[in-house]
Design a protein around this motif. Structure first.
Motif, short mmCIF file in Angstrom:
data_model
loop_
_atom_site.label_atom_id
_atom_site.label_comp_id
_atom_site.label_asym_id
_atom_site.label_seq_id
_atom_site.Cartn_x
_atom_site.Cartn_y
_atom_site.Cartn_z
N GLY A 152 0.82 -1.20 0.00
CA GLY A 152 0.00 0.00 0.00
C GLY A 152 0.85 1.25 0.00
N ALA A 153 0.21 2.38 0.21
CA ALA A 153 0.90 3.66 0.20
C ALA A 153 1.85 3.81 1.38
CB ALA A 153 -0.12 4.79 0.21
N ASP A 154 1.63 3.04 2.44
CA ASP A 154 2.49 3.14 3.62
C ASP A 154 3.62 2.12 3.63
OD1 ASP A 154 0.66 1.10 3.86
OD2 ASP A 154 0.48 1.27 6.03
N GLY A 155 3.59 1.17 2.71
CA GLY A 155 4.65 0.16 2.65
C GLY A 155 4.10 -1.22 2.36
N VAL A 156 4.89 -2.22 2.73
CA VAL A 156 4.50 -3.61 2.51
C VAL A 156 4.30 -4.27 3.86
CG1 VAL A 156 6.91 -4.37 2.31
CG2 VAL A 156 5.12 -5.76 1.35
N ARG A 181 2.15 -9.97 10.33
CA ARG A 181 2.20 -8.84 11.27
C ARG A 181 3.37 -7.91 11.02
NH1 ARG A 181 0.93 -12.04 16.86
NH2 ARG A 181 -1.20 -12.62 16.35
N ALA A 182 4.30 -8.31 10.18
CA ALA A 182 5.50 -7.51 9.91
C ALA A 182 5.19 -6.40 8.91
CB ALA A 182 6.62 -8.40 9.39
N ARG A 183 5.80 -5.24 9.13
CA ARG A 183 5.61 -4.09 8.26
C ARG A 183 6.96 -3.55 7.83
NH1 ARG A 183 1.42 -6.05 8.98
NH2 ARG A 183 -0.46 -5.28 9.90
N LEU A 184 7.06 -3.15 6.57
CA LEU A 184 8.26 -2.52 6.05
C LEU A 184 7.82 -1.24 5.34
CD1 LEU A 184 11.34 -2.88 5.63
CD2 LEU A 184 10.80 -3.98 3.45
N PRO A 185 8.23 -0.08 5.88
CA PRO A 185 7.82 1.18 5.24
C PRO A 185 8.48 1.36 3.88
CG PRO A 185 9.34 1.59 7.04
CD PRO A 185 9.04 0.13 7.05
N LEU A 186 7.86 2.18 3.05
CA LEU A 186 8.40 2.43 1.72
C LEU A 186 9.80 3.04 1.78
CD1 LEU A 186 5.33 3.75 -0.29
CD2 LEU A 186 6.34 1.48 -0.32
N THR A 187 10.10 3.78 2.83
CA THR A 187 11.42 4.40 2.95
C THR A 187 12.52 3.37 3.16
OG1 THR A 187 11.04 4.71 5.33
CG2 THR A 187 10.49 6.56 3.87
N ALA A 188 12.18 2.17 3.62
CA ALA A 188 13.16 1.11 3.85
C ALA A 188 13.09 0.02 2.79
CB ALA A 188 12.96 0.50 5.23
N LEU A 189 12.27 0.22 1.79
CA LEU A 189 12.06 -0.80 0.77
C LEU A 189 13.18 -0.78 -0.25
CD1 LEU A 189 9.95 -2.91 -0.11
CD2 LEU A 189 8.87 -1.13 -1.48
N GLY A 190 13.88 -1.91 -0.37
CA GLY A 190 14.94 -2.05 -1.36
C GLY A 190 14.40 -2.69 -2.63
N SER A 191 15.30 -3.18 -3.44
CA SER A 191 14.88 -3.82 -4.69
C SER A 191 14.25 -5.18 -4.40
CB SER A 191 16.07 -3.98 -5.63
OG SER A 191 17.03 -4.83 -5.05
N ARG A 249 20.51 -16.32 7.47
CA ARG A 249 19.80 -16.55 8.74
C ARG A 249 19.27 -15.28 9.37
NH1 ARG A 249 23.53 -16.34 13.43
NH2 ARG A 249 25.53 -15.68 12.60
N ARG A 250 19.72 -14.12 8.92
CA ARG A 250 19.22 -12.85 9.45
C ARG A 250 17.97 -12.37 8.72
NH1 ARG A 250 23.72 -9.02 8.24
NH2 ARG A 250 23.75 -10.34 6.41
N ALA A 251 17.60 -13.04 7.64
CA ALA A 251 16.47 -12.61 6.83
C ALA A 251 15.15 -12.86 7.54
CB ALA A 251 16.48 -13.36 5.49
N TYR A 252 14.17 -12.01 7.24
CA TYR A 252 12.81 -12.24 7.70
C TYR A 252 12.18 -13.22 6.71
CZ TYR A 252 7.85 -11.62 8.47
OH TYR A 252 6.53 -11.85 8.69
N VAL A 253 11.66 -14.33 7.19
CA VAL A 253 11.15 -15.39 6.33
C VAL A 253 9.66 -15.61 6.59
CG1 VAL A 253 11.40 -17.81 5.70
CG2 VAL A 253 13.42 -16.50 6.33
N TRP A 292 13.71 -9.65 3.07
CA TRP A 292 12.56 -10.48 3.40
C TRP A 292 12.43 -11.51 2.30
CZ3 TRP A 292 7.69 -7.31 5.19
CH2 TRP A 292 8.01 -6.59 6.33
N LEU A 293 12.11 -12.73 2.68
CA LEU A 293 11.81 -13.79 1.71
C LEU A 293 10.37 -14.20 1.93
CD1 LEU A 293 13.16 -15.42 -0.55
CD2 LEU A 293 13.52 -17.23 1.13
N VAL A 294 9.54 -13.96 0.92
CA VAL A 294 8.08 -14.10 1.06
C VAL A 294 7.54 -15.02 -0.02
CG1 VAL A 294 5.91 -12.82 1.07
CG2 VAL A 294 7.99 -11.75 1.97
N SER A 295 6.76 -16.02 0.39
CA SER A 295 6.07 -16.87 -0.57
C SER A 295 4.93 -16.10 -1.22
CB SER A 295 5.48 -18.11 0.12
OG SER A 295 6.48 -19.00 0.50
N THR A 296 4.71 -16.34 -2.50
CA THR A 296 3.61 -15.72 -3.21
C THR A 296 3.25 -16.57 -4.43
OG1 THR A 296 2.86 -13.75 -4.42
CG2 THR A 296 5.22 -14.22 -4.47
#
Length: 152
Positions: A64-68, A72-82, A101-105, A129-133
């Motif tokens: 959304g406009a505020d991020g991904v 329950r985890a949120r990542l703002p657009l300002t911290a969004l990488g490629s 091992r430091r990744a959010y899975v 972040w590693l996200v299934s989709t």
């Protein structure tokens, strides 16, 4: 305003397997104890299994406009990488031997595709972040569009 939304529910065959498990429990207990025990046991097996399947299958992904947000985890657009869509052998490698091992899975074994979302925040130790989709290319397109609107 949400630009992308996906909910990763468990496959229907898992519900059929649960029904078979409940029927098996009913049969075993019915032979030994009769209806008075077998029905509550089978109902309990189905109810507990249903709660587990619903809990495991409620992972929601939204951009959304505020991020991904993933669960329950949120990542703002300002911290969004490629972002990178991975399928097939690349997805298997990312979920297994190539996983940091430091990744959010947030992965589900019943979903073949994953997206690796970079975290561009010096204060956050999470590299990505590693996200299934089920629609990796579309999720990447929405993430890139969100990054563009944020002016990055």
């Amino acid at each position: 305003m949400t630009h992308y939304r996906e909910r990763l529910v468990v496959p229907a065959r898992w519900w059929l397997l649960l029904a078979g498990l409940a029927a098996s429990a009913w049969l075993v207990y019915h032979q030994a104890y009769g209806w008075g025990v077998s029905l509550p046991v089978a109902g309990g097996v189905f109810a507990l299994g249903g709660v587990a399947l619903l809990a495991y299958g409620r992972l929601a992904i939204a951009v959304g406009a505020d991020g991904v947000s993933v669960g329950r985890a949120r990542l703002p657009l300002t911290a969004l990488g490629s972002a990178e869509a991975l399928t097939g052998e690349d997805a298997r490698e990312a979920r297994g031997p190539g996983l940091d091992r430091r990744a959010y899975v947030a992965i589900r074994g019943y979903v073949p595709g994953v997206v690796r979302i970079g975290v561009d925040d010096a204060a956050d130790p999470t590299p990505y972040w590693l996200v299934s989709t089920r629609r990796p290319e579309r999720l990447v397109a929405e993430l890139e569009a969100a990054r563009q609107t944020a002016g990055r």
